[in-house]
Every structure is written in C-alpha cells, then in structure tokens.
Design a protein around this motif. Structure first.
Motif, PDB file in Angstrom:
ATOM      1  N   ILE A  81       0.917  -1.189   0.058  1.00 56.33           N
ATOM      2  CA  ILE A  81      -0.077  -0.089   0.038  1.00 56.33           C
ATOM      3  C   ILE A  81       0.877   1.240   0.069  1.00 56.33           C
ATOM      4  N   PRO A  82       0.717   2.065  -1.126  1.00 57.48           N
ATOM      5  CA  PRO A  82       1.451   3.325  -1.042  1.00 57.48           C
ATOM      6  C   PRO A  82       1.065   4.403   0.050  1.00 57.48           C
ATOM      7  N   ALA A  83       2.032   5.377   0.658  1.00 58.71           N
ATOM      8  CA  ALA A  83       1.745   5.914   1.467  1.00 58.71           C
ATOM      9  C   ALA A  83       0.781   7.028   1.037  1.00 58.71           C
ATOM     10  N   ALA A  84       0.708   7.422   0.050  1.00 57.52           N
ATOM     11  CA  ALA A  84      -0.209   8.507  -0.558  1.00 57.52           C
ATOM     12  C   ALA A  84      -1.634   8.130  -0.868  1.00 57.52           C
ATOM     13  N   VAL A  85      -1.680   6.616  -0.448  1.00 52.45           N
ATOM     14  CA  VAL A  85      -3.165   6.211  -1.095  1.00 52.45           C
ATOM     15  C   VAL A  85      -4.157   6.437   0.195  1.00 52.45           C
ATOM     16  N   GLY A  86      -3.678   6.308   1.321  1.00 51.03           N
ATOM     17  CA  GLY A  86      -4.309   6.584   2.466  1.00 51.03           C
ATOM     18  C   GLY A  86      -5.392   5.155   2.988  1.00 51.03           C
ATOM     19  N   SER A  87      -6.189   5.290   4.008  1.00 49.71           N
ATOM     20  CA  SER A  87      -6.830   4.115   4.713  1.00 49.71           C
ATOM     21  C   SER A  87      -8.138   3.792   3.712  1.00 49.71           C
ATOM     22  N   ASN A  88      -8.579   4.712   2.994  1.00 44.56           N
ATOM     23  CA  ASN A  88      -9.575   4.382   1.897  1.00 44.56           C
ATOM     24  C   ASN A  88      -9.171   4.063   0.527  1.00 44.56           C
ATOM     25  N   GLY A  89      -8.103   3.733   0.288  1.00 46.54           N
ATOM     26  CA  GLY A  89      -7.223   3.367  -0.945  1.00 46.54           C
ATOM     27  C   GLY A  89      -8.113   2.341  -1.794  1.00 46.54           C
ATOM     28  N   VAL A  90      -8.421   1.338  -1.021  1.00 46.25           N
ATOM     29  CA  VAL A  90      -8.884   0.162  -1.959  1.00 46.25           C
ATOM     30  C   VAL A  90     -10.225   0.751  -2.407  1.00 46.25           C
ATOM     31  N   GLN A  91     -11.173   1.180  -1.759  1.00 43.96           N
ATOM     32  CA  GLN A  91     -12.319   1.646  -2.452  1.00 43.96           C
ATOM     33  C   GLN A  91     -12.253   2.760  -3.362  1.00 43.96           C
ATOM     34  N   HIS A  92     -11.347   3.663  -3.174  1.00 46.42           N
ATOM     35  CA  HIS A  92     -10.882   4.799  -4.116  1.00 46.42           C
ATOM     36  C   HIS A  92     -10.356   4.126  -5.554  1.00 46.42           C
ATOM     37  N   THR A  93      -9.485   3.441  -5.133  1.00 46.99           N
ATOM     38  CA  THR A  93      -8.935   2.396  -6.489  1.00 46.99           C
ATOM     39  C   THR A  93     -10.113   1.686  -7.209  1.00 46.99           C
ATOM     40  N   LEU A  94     -10.866   0.929  -6.740  1.00 45.66           N
ATOM     41  CA  LEU A  94     -11.913   0.509  -7.118  1.00 45.66           C
ATOM     42  C   LEU A  94     -12.755   1.260  -7.781  1.00 45.66           C
ATOM     43  N   SER A  95     -13.136   2.395  -7.202  1.00 42.31           N
ATOM     44  CA  SER A  95     -13.880   3.448  -7.877  1.00 42.31           C
ATOM     45  C   SER A  95     -13.657   4.033  -9.175  1.00 42.31           C
ATOM     46  N   GLN A  96     -12.243   4.315  -9.116  1.00 50.12           N
ATOM     47  CA  GLN A  96     -11.571   4.801 -10.363  1.00 50.12           C
ATOM     48  C   GLN A  96     -11.395   3.714 -11.429  1.00 50.12           C
ATOM     49  N   LEU A  97     -11.063   2.528 -10.950  1.00 51.31           N
ATOM     50  CA  LEU A  97     -10.979   1.519 -12.091  1.00 51.31           C
ATOM     51  C   LEU A  97     -12.386   1.264 -12.644  1.00 51.31           C
ATOM     52  N   PHE A  98     -13.330   1.229 -12.065  1.00 50.51           N
ATOM     53  CA  PHE A  98     -14.764   0.937 -12.387  1.00 50.51           C
ATOM     54  C   PHE A  98     -15.123   2.121 -13.747  1.00 50.51           C
ATOM     55  N   ARG A  99     -14.659   3.260 -13.288  1.00 48.74           N
ATOM     56  CA  ARG A  99     -15.021   4.575 -14.199  1.00 48.74           C
ATOM     57  C   ARG A  99     -14.020   4.367 -15.391  1.00 48.74           C
ATOM     58  N   ALA A 100     -12.915   4.008 -15.344  1.00 51.78           N
ATOM     59  CA  ALA A 100     -11.930   3.793 -16.228  1.00 51.78           C
ATOM     60  C   ALA A 100     -12.379   2.642 -17.228  1.00 51.78           C
ATOM     61  N   GLN A 101     -12.819   1.565 -16.714  1.00 54.10           N
ATOM     62  CA  GLN A 101     -13.383   0.311 -17.416  1.00 54.10           C
ATOM     63  C   GLN A 101     -14.596   0.897 -18.192  1.00 54.10           C
ATOM     64  N   ARG A 102     -15.623   1.498 -17.412  1.00 54.42           N
ATOM     65  CA  ARG A 102     -16.957   1.946 -17.967  1.00 54.42           C
ATOM     66  C   ARG A 102     -16.512   2.940 -19.420  1.00 54.42           C
ATOM     67  N   ASN A 103     -15.563   3.910 -18.965  1.00 51.18           N
ATOM     68  CA  ASN A 103     -15.130   4.612 -20.309  1.00 51.18           C
ATOM     69  C   ASN A 103     -14.614   3.932 -21.262  1.00 51.18           C
ATOM     70  N   LEU A 104     -13.733   2.819 -20.990  1.00 54.31           N
ATOM     71  CA  LEU A 104     -13.149   2.097 -22.230  1.00 54.31           C
ATOM     72  C   LEU A 104     -14.159   1.185 -22.765  1.00 54.31           C
ATOM     73  N   TYR A 105     -15.076   0.798 -22.155  1.00 52.24           N
ATOM     74  CA  TYR A 105     -16.280  -0.091 -23.109  1.00 52.24           C
ATOM     75  C   TYR A 105     -16.939   0.760 -23.660  1.00 52.24           C
ATOM     76  N   MET A 106     -17.260   1.961 -23.183  1.00 57.82           N
ATOM     77  CA  MET A 106     -18.142   3.074 -23.990  1.00 57.82           C
ATOM     78  C   MET A 106     -17.458   3.526 -25.101  1.00 57.82           C
ATOM     79  N   THR A 107     -16.418   4.064 -24.943  1.00 54.50           N
ATOM     80  CA  THR A 107     -15.532   4.592 -26.323  1.00 54.50           C
ATOM     81  C   THR A 107     -15.461   3.455 -27.478  1.00 54.50           C
ATOM     82  N   SER A 108     -15.204   2.058 -26.790  1.00 53.25           N
ATOM     83  CA  SER A 108     -14.992   1.153 -27.764  1.00 53.25           C
ATOM     84  C   SER A 108     -16.227   0.773 -28.558  1.00 53.25           C
TER      85      SER A 108
END
Length: 238
Positions: A81-108
């Motif tokens: 776990i990087p120090a810059a991520v913080g305690s809520n790093g997993v939820q934040h990362t999953l949220s950003q990953l979901f948005r990026a994958q959604r945008n990827l599917y949409m543009t495709s």
C-alpha cells in the motif's frame, strides 16, 4: 459522470438508435435512411470525423487509466500500500478502476458502431450502383432487342420482295439486293451477339445484387446483436 463522458454516452445512444432503425425498418425505408446519410453536407462529415478522432483519443486515455488503476489495485491486494493512498485506498482505487473500465467500454462501442454504420453505408452505395447498372443494361438490352427485331422484319421483307418474279429487275438491282441482304444478315448477327452479351452482364449484376443483399442482411443481424450488447452494458453502468 462528467460533461465530456455524458457527450460520449449521447453519441453512443445516437449510433445505437441509428443501427436499431436500420435493423428494424424494412429494406426500402432503411435504404432511404442510409441515402439521407450519404447526402449529408461536407461540413457535417468533417465534424463527424473530428468527433471520431476525439473518441479514439479518449479510448487510448481510458485504456491507460484502466491499466494504471489495475496495477494500483494489484499492489493493494498484494499488501504493498503506497503511503499516498490513505486508509480508503482500496475503495477509491476500485471506484476509479470501474470508471476507467466503463469509459473504455463506452468508447470502444462508439468506435465499433461507427465502423459498422460506415460499412452499411458503403454496402448500400454499392447496392444502389449495381441496381443502377442493372437497370441501364436492361434498358439497353430492350432497345437492342427491338432493333434486332426490326432488322429481322426488314430482312424478311427484302427476302419476300426478292423471291417475287419481276421482269424489270436487272443484274445490277440483283447485286444491290444481295449486298443489302448480306449487310442486314451481318448486322442481325452482331445485334444478337450484343444482346446475348448484355443478357450475361445483366445476370452477373443480378447475382452481385443478391450477394450484396445477403451481406447487408448479415450486417443487420450483427448490428442487432451489437445493439443488444450495448443496451446491456448501458444498463449495467446505470
């Protein structure tokens, strides 16, 4: 969802609507709709290509972002776990990953439907060209057939006149009649050969038109499947 991605989603809905109309409408109405797309002004086409290039750039950016957050999520799962991520790093990362994958599917899907619509338009243009050539060949065939029938009637008339006895005809008139008969026979044979050639061309054009219609039907079925997949993906995003 930001304003930019709302615009991309609007383009996706528009293209899905166009493909659905092409699949649902009868062949005549679908052909008229595609003909209207072909008659769009040049300025509209330029803006369309600008939007396509922008969406392609967004596709690359979404792919890069998805890889970034996927690697970050893998590190989080591995305990690094990087120090810059913080305690809520997993939820934040999953949220950003979901948005990026959604945008990827949409543009495709937007680019895929763009290619499919362009292919349908090119198939329609080729089918219209084949139908026009077939009609022109058929009209030419009818004209040559009428001309051949007229030459045949003239030949029969001249033969009937030549078969009747006449004391006034001399050797020169006989030679002229024989020469005219020879020329008429040659023209009749040429016209028959040209009519046969035009019939063969007409049959070839008819076969090509049938092949294009089958290809068009297959593309319509693939569009319907892509539209259903797009609808299911949109429902999942919502």
């Amino acid at each position: 969802m930001s304003l930019l991605w709302q615009a991309v989603f609007s383009v996706l809905v528009l293209e899905a609507g166009v493909t659905a109309l092409v699949c649902i409408l009868p062949h005549t109405l679908a052909s008229g709709f595609l003909a209207a797309l072909l008659r769009l002004p040049q300025s509209v086409r330029r803006w369309f290509w600008f939007v396509v290039l922008l969406i392609a750039f967004l596709l690359l950016d979404a792919y890069r972002t998805a890889n970034k957050y996927q690697n970050l999520y893998d590190e989080l799962k591995g305990g690094k776990i990087p120090a810059a991520v913080g305690s809520n790093g997993v939820q934040h990362t999953l949220s950003q990953l979901f948005r990026a994958q959604r945008n990827l599917y949409m543009t495709s899907m937007v680019l895929l439907l763009t290619l499919v619509i362009m292919k349908l338009i090119s198939l329609f243009a080729r089918e219209r060209d084949l139908i026009s050539k077939a009609g022109s060949a058929e009209r030419k065939h009818q004209a040559l057939e009428k001309q051949a029938k007229g030459a045949q009637k003239e030949l029969e008339r001249m033969l009937s006149q030549n078969s009747q006895p006449s004391d006034k005809e001399d050797s020169e008139e006989d030679a002229v009649i024989v020469n005219s008969l020879t020329v008429a026979k040659a023209e009749n044979q040429e016209l028959k050969a040209e009519v046969a050639s035009l019939k063969a061309q007409l049959e070839a054009l008819h076969k090509q038109a049938i092949h294009q219609q089958r290809h068009y039907k297959q593309m319509s079925e693939e569009l319907e499947a892509a539209h259903q997949a797009t609808s299911s993906e949109s429902k999942k995003d919502k």
